[in-house]
Design an enzyme around this catalytic site. Structure first.
Site, PDB file in Angstrom:
ATOM      1  NE  ARG A   1      -6.337   1.746  12.868  1.00  0.00           N
ATOM      2  CZ  ARG A   1      -5.663   0.875  12.131  1.00  0.00           C
ATOM      3  NH1 ARG A   1      -5.607  -0.378  12.494  1.00  0.00           N
ATOM      4  NH2 ARG A   1      -5.046   1.256  11.043  1.00  0.00           N
TER       5      ARG A   1
ATOM      6  CB  CYS B   1      24.131   5.869  -9.491  1.00  0.00           C
ATOM      7  SG  CYS B   1      22.568   6.359 -10.229  1.00  0.00           S
TER       8      CYS B   1
ATOM      9  CB  CYS C   1      25.509   8.809 -11.918  1.00  0.00           C
ATOM     10  SG  CYS C   1      24.938   9.525 -10.354  1.00  0.00           S
TER      11      CYS C   1
ATOM     12  CG  ASP D   1      18.778  -0.310 -20.269  1.00  0.00           C
ATOM     13  OD1 ASP D   1      18.929  -0.067 -21.478  1.00  0.00           O
ATOM     14  OD2 ASP D   1      19.267   0.404 -19.365  1.00  0.00           O
TER      15      ASP D   1
ATOM     16  CG  HIS E   1      23.014   9.838  -6.930  1.00  0.00           C
ATOM     17  ND1 HIS E   1      22.669   8.778  -7.721  1.00  0.00           N
ATOM     18  CD2 HIS E   1      22.975   9.384  -5.646  1.00  0.00           C
ATOM     19  CE1 HIS E   1      22.432   7.716  -6.946  1.00  0.00           C
ATOM     20  NE2 HIS E   1      22.605   8.059  -5.691  1.00  0.00           N
TER      21      HIS E   1
ATOM     22  CG  ASN F   1       7.091   4.126  -8.853  1.00  0.00           C
ATOM     23  OD1 ASN F   1       5.918   4.371  -8.609  1.00  0.00           O
ATOM     24  ND2 ASN F   1       7.478   3.243  -9.757  1.00  0.00           N
TER      25      ASN F   1
ATOM     26  N   GLY G   1       8.792   1.279  -4.019  1.00  0.00           N
ATOM     27  CA  GLY G   1       9.321   0.320  -4.982  1.00  0.00           C
ATOM     28  C   GLY G   1      10.285   0.910  -5.989  1.00  0.00           C
TER      29      GLY G   1
ATOM     30  CB  SER H   1      14.535  -0.188  -9.122  1.00  0.00           C
ATOM     31  OG  SER H   1      14.552   0.633 -10.281  1.00  0.00           O
TER      32      SER H   1
ATOM     33  CG  HIS I   1      20.118   9.564 -10.622  1.00  0.00           C
ATOM     34  ND1 HIS I   1      21.478   9.796 -10.687  1.00  0.00           N
ATOM     35  CD2 HIS I   1      19.532  10.563 -11.315  1.00  0.00           C
ATOM     36  CE1 HIS I   1      21.686  10.888 -11.409  1.00  0.00           C
ATOM     37  NE2 HIS I   1      20.516  11.365 -11.797  1.00  0.00           N
TER      38      HIS I   1
ATOM     39  CG  HIS J   1      14.289   7.496 -12.006  1.00  0.00           C
ATOM     40  ND1 HIS J   1      14.839   7.217 -10.775  1.00  0.00           N
ATOM     41  CD2 HIS J   1      13.417   6.482 -12.246  1.00  0.00           C
ATOM     42  CE1 HIS J   1      14.344   6.072 -10.314  1.00  0.00           C
ATOM     43  NE2 HIS J   1      13.474   5.606 -11.189  1.00  0.00           N
TER      44      HIS J   1
ATOM     45  CD  GLN K   1       9.593   3.087 -14.662  1.00  0.00           C
ATOM     46  OE1 GLN K   1       9.361   2.372 -15.648  1.00  0.00           O
ATOM     47  NE2 GLN K   1       9.629   2.607 -13.441  1.00  0.00           N
TER      48      GLN K   1
ATOM     49  CD  GLN L   1     -10.805   2.465   7.248  1.00  0.00           C
ATOM     50  OE1 GLN L   1      -9.659   2.041   7.104  1.00  0.00           O
ATOM     51  NE2 GLN L   1     -11.176   3.179   8.292  1.00  0.00           N
TER      52      GLN L   1
HETATM   53  P1  H2U Z   1      11.713   2.750 -10.865  1.00  0.00           P
HETATM   54  O1  H2U Z   1      12.753   3.276  -9.950  1.00  0.00           O
HETATM   55  O2  H2U Z   1      10.467   3.566 -10.857  1.00  0.00           O
HETATM   56  O3  H2U Z   1      11.479   1.298 -10.652  1.00  0.00           O
HETATM   57  O4  H2U Z   1      12.261   2.920 -12.350  1.00  0.00           O
HETATM   58  C1  H2U Z   1      13.552   2.631 -12.750  1.00  0.00           C
HETATM   59  C2  H2U Z   1      13.483   2.024 -14.123  1.00  0.00           C
HETATM   60  O5  H2U Z   1      14.765   2.138 -14.710  1.00  0.00           O
HETATM   61  C3  H2U Z   1      13.123   0.561 -14.092  1.00  0.00           C
HETATM   62  O6  H2U Z   1      11.974   0.351 -14.871  1.00  0.00           O
HETATM   63  C4  H2U Z   1      15.041   0.998 -15.453  1.00  0.00           C
HETATM   64  C5  H2U Z   1      14.335  -0.129 -14.735  1.00  0.00           C
HETATM   65  O7  H2U Z   1      13.951  -1.131 -15.648  1.00  0.00           O
HETATM   66  N1  H2U Z   1      16.487   0.842 -15.542  1.00  0.00           N
HETATM   67  C6  H2U Z   1      17.087   0.743 -16.783  1.00  0.00           C
HETATM   68  O8  H2U Z   1      16.398   0.792 -17.797  1.00  0.00           O
HETATM   69  N2  H2U Z   1      18.425   0.618 -16.856  1.00  0.00           N
HETATM   70  C7  H2U Z   1      19.245   0.556 -15.775  1.00  0.00           C
HETATM   71  O9  H2U Z   1      20.425   0.446 -15.915  1.00  0.00           O
HETATM   72  C8  H2U Z   1      18.687   0.650 -14.404  1.00  0.00           C
HETATM   73  C9  H2U Z   1      17.217   0.791 -14.302  1.00  0.00           C
HETATM   74 ZN    ZN Z   2      22.891   8.655  -9.822  1.00  0.00          ZN
END
Ligand code: H2U
Ligand code: ZN
Length: 355
Positions: free
Chosen positions: A31, A52, A55, A78, A115, A155, A161, A163, A166, A168, A170, A325
């Site tokens: 397609r 960062c 870091c 946080d 990082h 993630n 998504g 954020s 670096h 990491h 959760q 699908q």
């Molecule tokens: P994601 O990249 O999967 O969104 O996870 C990053 C998490 O790190 C996010 O839940 C947390 C955000 O709340 N975070 C802190 O706790 N402190 C920070 O200074 C930056 C991000």
């Molecule tokens: Zn970093």
């Protein structure tokens, strides 16, 4: 059943873990695409980024100080989605306005001080550090009397998504079983009650026998594109031994888990020569104090990319309104991943041969 014929005919496949169907439309892979083209992600090129939040030695978004850590580093999020102390509230008007409070603990785990060091580029010792940290977090959270479920997930990439670039993951621990683990729990329990064996042990035996959906394996783990995969390059990492959670892995299996995660993520990165985005996470036994012998440790990888680093699959339209699908068959996806090298493309010399 004639499996060969399925590869050219639209059909539905059953997901026995979630007990739902996925529509497979192999005749549709050609397609045309005139839709959204994403920006290819640029991998972080610096080992330390002064801006960062994660870091070592930097200030975080909430104002707290990240220590000058040298291996993995876990901290309480946080901006947590759940709080450990909440007033107990429950609402159930007419069975229609149903709500209840839930308590939980949310943590972030940095995989390494670097990082730019992602899972596929870690060595065995670094990977082992991450696995030991996962086991440590799972075990200590599981011991909290009110914690009934611990979800470890990563993630990776802006497209998913994340954020922060670096590397990491959760960890969210809470007092109730979330939707998807609850559905898996039901399926694993009823399969065990009916057949006196484990759904995922039996499934793995079938896949190892047929081999068409196996991507890679070692003595302790196999990676398979599940028969019922929804995302184009979705995979399932299964422990070969029936273990219910990460903390049950033996010494050697912990090393082999690192090996298999490195190998599947290298294959992913090599597929489109990009930092392959995904959400991944482990599913393990609930932590309510019961043994949950029927549980089988596994990890899911859900990557959104479809045909290049810039064209993703959207879960919209029919998926949102009716059923998931897919066009590319799980067998073709497995074959594509199987033919990838296990040398990361960034580690190859300019001539193209592995350095
Ligand atoms: P994601 O990249 O999967 O969104 O996870 C990053 C998490 O790190 C996010 O839940 C947390 C955000 O709340 N975070 C802190 O706790 N402190 C920070 O200074 C930056 C991000
Ligand atoms: Zn970093």
């Amino acid at each position: 059943m004639n499996f060969e014929k399925l590869l050219s005919t639209p059909h539905k496949r059953f997901n026995p873990l979630l007990r739902e169907w996925v529509l497979v439309s192999p005749q549709r892979t050609e397609r045309p695409w005139q839709g959204k083209i994403e920006q290819p992600p640029s991998p972080p090129s610096v080992a330390y980024d002064p801006n960062c939040y994660l870091c070592p030695g930097n200030k975080r978004a909430g104002g707290k100080q990240t220590p000058p850590y040298t291996a993995t580093y876990a901290f309480d999020n946080d901006f947590p989605a759940l709080l450990p102390e909440v007033e107990r509230l429950q609402n159930g008007q007419n069975g229609l306005l149903v709500a209840q409070t839930d308590r939980g603990i949310c943590r972030v785990l940095c995989f390494s001080p670097r990082h730019d060091l992602t899972i596929p580029r870690m060595n065995a010792k670094e990977l082992r550090g991450v696995i030991d940290a996962w086991i440590g977090q799972f075990s200590s959270l599981a011991q909290i009397p009110w914690v009934r479920h611990v979800q470890i997930f990563e993630n990776r990439g802006e497209l998913m998504g994340a954020s922060n670039p670096h590397p990491h993951c959760q960890i969210w621990a809470n007092a109730t079983l979330p939707n998807l683990p609850a559905r898996e729990d039901e399926s694993l329990r009823s399969y065990r009650a009916e057949k006196h064996s484990c759904l995922l042990c039996d499934y793995l035996q079938l896949e190892l026998l047929r081999s068409e959906r196996i991507v890679c394996q070692n003595d302790a783990f196999a990676v398979v594109v599940p028969f019922w995969a929804v995302w184009p390059f979705e995979t399932l990492v299964l422990s070969k031994r029936h273990a219910t959670s990460l903390d049950q892995l033996k010494e050697e299996e912990r090393g082999l888990l690192g090996d298999i995660l490195r190998r599947i993520t290298i294959r992913y990165d090599n597929l489109f020569e990009t930092a392959f985005p995904y959400s991944m996470g482990f599913h393990q036994r609930p932590t309510d104090g019961q043994p949950h012998e029927g549980w089988h440790l596994h990890a899911h990888y859900f990557p959104p990319l479809l045909r290049s680093a810039t064209v993703r699959k959207f879960m919209v339209g029919y998926e949102l309104l009716a059923s998931p699908q897919r066009d590319l068959t799980p067998e073709s996806a497995a074959a594509r991943l199987r033919e990838m090298s296990e040398n990361h493309y960034l580690d190859r010399s300019a001539s193209g041969s592995p350095s």
